[in-house]
Write an enzyme that holds these catalytic residues in place. Structure first.
Site, PDB file in Angstrom:
ATOM      1  N   HIS A   1       0.836  -1.199   0.000  1.00  0.00           N
ATOM      2  CA  HIS A   1       0.000   0.000   0.000  1.00  0.00           C
ATOM      3  C   HIS A   1       0.871   1.248   0.000  1.00  0.00           C
ATOM      4  O   HIS A   1       0.800   2.070   0.899  1.00  0.00           O
ATOM      5  CB  HIS A   1      -0.898   0.024   1.237  1.00  0.00           C
ATOM      6  CG  HIS A   1      -1.380  -1.319   1.682  1.00  0.00           C
ATOM      7  ND1 HIS A   1      -0.682  -2.116   2.557  1.00  0.00           N
ATOM      8  CD2 HIS A   1      -2.508  -2.006   1.368  1.00  0.00           C
ATOM      9  CE1 HIS A   1      -1.364  -3.235   2.770  1.00  0.00           C
ATOM     10  NE2 HIS A   1      -2.455  -3.196   2.065  1.00  0.00           N
ATOM     11  N   THR A   2       1.705   1.408  -1.013  1.00  0.00           N
ATOM     12  CA  THR A   2       2.730   2.455  -1.003  1.00  0.00           C
ATOM     13  C   THR A   2       3.037   2.840  -2.444  1.00  0.00           C
ATOM     14  O   THR A   2       2.734   2.096  -3.370  1.00  0.00           O
ATOM     15  CB  THR A   2       4.001   1.928  -0.291  1.00  0.00           C
ATOM     16  OG1 THR A   2       3.647   1.462   1.012  1.00  0.00           O
ATOM     17  CG2 THR A   2       5.072   2.983  -0.158  1.00  0.00           C
ATOM     18  N   THR A   3       3.683   4.013  -2.634  1.00  0.00           N
ATOM     19  CA  THR A   3       4.112   4.390  -3.975  1.00  0.00           C
ATOM     20  C   THR A   3       5.457   5.102  -3.917  1.00  0.00           C
ATOM     21  O   THR A   3       6.000   5.346  -2.832  1.00  0.00           O
ATOM     22  CB  THR A   3       3.032   5.242  -4.677  1.00  0.00           C
ATOM     23  OG1 THR A   3       3.287   5.252  -6.077  1.00  0.00           O
ATOM     24  CG2 THR A   3       3.006   6.667  -4.155  1.00  0.00           C
TER      25      THR A   3
END
Length: 584
Positions: free
Chosen positions: A407-409
């Protein structure tokens, strides 16, 4: 700065040439050709395009960064423009109510630093409030499964929302374009709508991890969230459909007009706090008042003559340095890329670093971290000797729970003046909470705290938890050589590690290094992406390793990198997430 809809791809671009060779002054390469206005005079019109490259998981966000270069912005401006669009077009991977870490290298300003904006637990947090609610621990170490999922979903899962404050701080200190102007593309995507990509839909529809709610509950369980992500018939938007979020557009317009104080102290803050109070949330005004980034010096290491700069705890840079130190004791090129022995050696280094992370690394404001020991070449040599003699590290897990989704970018940027920015930002475990009328989702960063008191990752008021976020720059003869970072939960450091090894030990370009098959070992299992040979899997099983073969060809983090060789840039973007690397 409206979003540009046409897309092109390119892998290599000529940046400014640079002389190589080691000198005493690390700031010797100061550009005399800069056309950018200084921060103190940035209201001056800038007409000259800046040449630069950007790599990120979302094409729309990359385009926003490229448009910023075309408008004369520098690497900081392009990175923030990209990040703001990411909060709209990939809203479970990041958001204005998220957290993260940024490494900034600006040679013309003699700046090399990090901005840490990890979310902190609300001041109402009690160290033992979840101690008796443990069901099991995620297999990869990404948090604990608690009764009623109180740590991962809903209002009690939210840590302080610090991303917006960090974006603003970076722009005010080092940017040349105002936040209000850089918000324009993000606002346009909110109002015009973004096409639902396969990656977004796949994330929503992933089958549930053992013990956790399915991801679909993050976007369907609560009414305000459901109103955004579902059609009138109650079904989730599908691939190719247009997702609009006018409430988030309203929020971003208010911030553009009033500044970030509107978010932390003004009418938006009042809406946030009223929602928290009505739903028994932990966030109060005193928590919002703490939302500012913290500047820390880079953490440095060396690997085969290359200087590695990364972030301090509670980020994952220390874990990355430790693994590189261990692996420097092996001739990996001679062992053979992704051979059985290579996988065994790298997996053991990953397991040792995971054990040290779980037991020794946390928020330095709350625990003493043995940084000198964990970055010691002597300590690494001892570990390497054990690996050489066939030792298997044991990674303990409570009740062996399931693995986690990511859940990251990431944003990776360089420009013609030698400026480099690498930023990893996230919602952690998305909380599923959207305040009615505001449109953005809050982070769920409380999910990864250890509910057992007395440990490095235990709960405490105002504490940040460890994350694997590790935006990193590799230098060759004091020149930036590889700029990289990744999403991927506990796999972030492992992905960054393997791309660095692929570039330094095996001479790969950025794109070659990223698409090469990867492994992971965050427990006693060795995880293989589906392009690792079956003969390697059989050999590992014969050595006594439990093996998990992932069904995905690209897995174990989503790395985005730019390599710089003789002044030329080649960019790499992870194909698992529609990644795109492009230059202007």
């Amino acid at each position: 700065m409206q979003p540009v809809r046409n897309q092109q791809r390119c892998g290599m671009h000529s940046g400014p040439s640079a002389a190589h060779g080691r000198h005493d002054d690390p700031w010797r390469h100061l550009s005399a050709r800069s056309t950018l206005t200084a921060s103190s005079t940035r209201k001056t019109e800038v007409l000259t395009m800046t040449h630069g490259m950007i790599s990120a998981p979302q094409p729309e966000a990359v385009e926003a960064g490229l448009d910023t270069f075309r408008a004369g912005g520098n690497a900081i401006d392009a990175a923030i423009a990209c990040a703001l669009v990411q909060t709209v077009v990939d809203p479970q991977m990041c958001g204005v109510a998220g957290f993260g870490n940024m490494q900034v290298y600006l040679p013309s300003q003699r700046v090399h630093t990090t901005l840490d904006f990890h979310g902190r637990s609300p001041l109402a947090t009690k160290p033992d409030m979840w101690e008796n609610m443990i069901e099991h621990e995620a297999l990869d170490g990404w948090g604990f499964i608690l009764k009623d999922r109180v740590n991962e979903f809903g209002y009690k899962s939210i840590t302080t929302p610090r991303s917006l404050a960090a974006f603003d701080e970076a722009l005010r200190r080092w940017g040349t374009i105002d936040l209000a102007r850089l918000l324009e593309p993000a606002i346009a995507w909110c109002e015009d709508g973004v096409m639902v990509r396969p990656h977004m839909s796949q994330y929503w529809n992933l089958p549930p991890v053992k013990g956790r709610d399915a991801n679909i509950s993050m976007v369907t369980k609560l009414p305000a969230t459901r109103d955004i992500y579902c059609r009138e018939d109650g079904k989730l938007h599908e691939v190719g459909e247009i997702l609009r979020n006018p409430d988030m557009g309203w929020t971003l317009r208010r911030i553009a007009d009033q500044g970030i104080a509107e978010f932390y102290e003004g009418d938006i803050a009042s809406m946030i706090l009223a929602d928290m109070e009505a739903n028994d949330g932990l966030i109060v005004q005193d928590d919002l008042s703490t939302c500012r980034p913290e500047e820390n010096p880079v953490l440095e290491g060396m690997y085969r003559g290359h200087r590695i700069t990364t972030n301090q705890p509670p980020g994952g840079g220390l874990m990355l340095i430790e693994m590189l130190n261990i692996l420097e004791n092996f001739d990996l090129a001679a062992v053979g890329h992704n051979s059985s022995e290579y996988v065994r050696i790298v997996a053991e280094a990953m397991k040792i670093a995971t054990i040290d992370k779980d037991t020794k690394i946390g928020d330095p404001k709350f625990c003493d971290i043995p940084i000198e020991e964990l970055t010691s070449k002597a300590y690494a040599a001892e570990i390497a000797d054990r690996i050489q003699h066939g030792a298997k590290a044991d990674v303990p897990r409570v009740n062996n729970g399931g693995q986690e989704s990511k859940h990251t970018t990431q944003v990776t940027v360089v420009d013609e003046h030698g400026n480099c920015v690498t930023m990893t930002h996230t919602l952690g475990q998305p909380s599923g909470v959207v305040t009615d009328g505001l449109g953005f989702m809050y982070n769920g960063g409380m999910a990864v705290f250890d509910p057992r008191p007395g440990r490095s990752g235990s709960l405490a008021p105002g504490k940040a938890r460890f994350t694997a976020l590790s935006p990193t720059i590799v230098f060759d003869n004091d020149e930036p050589f590889l700029v990289l970072g990744a999403p991927g939960a506990t796999y972030i450091t492992l992905g960054n590690l393997q791309v660095i090894l692929n570039v330094i030990d095996f001479g790969m370009t950025a794109q070659e290094a990223i698409i090469a098959p990867r492994i992971a070992a965050t427990s006693n299992f060795v995880e293989l992406s589906n392009r690792i040979l079956r003969t390697v899997e059989r050999d590992l099983c014969a050595m006594g390793y439990p093996v998990i073969r992932q069904p995905y060809p690209y897995t174990s983090a989503w790395v985005h990198a730019i390599r710089i060789v003789d002044g030329r840039w080649d960019g790499g973007a992870d194909p698992a997430t529609d990644g795109m690397a492009m230059a202007v």
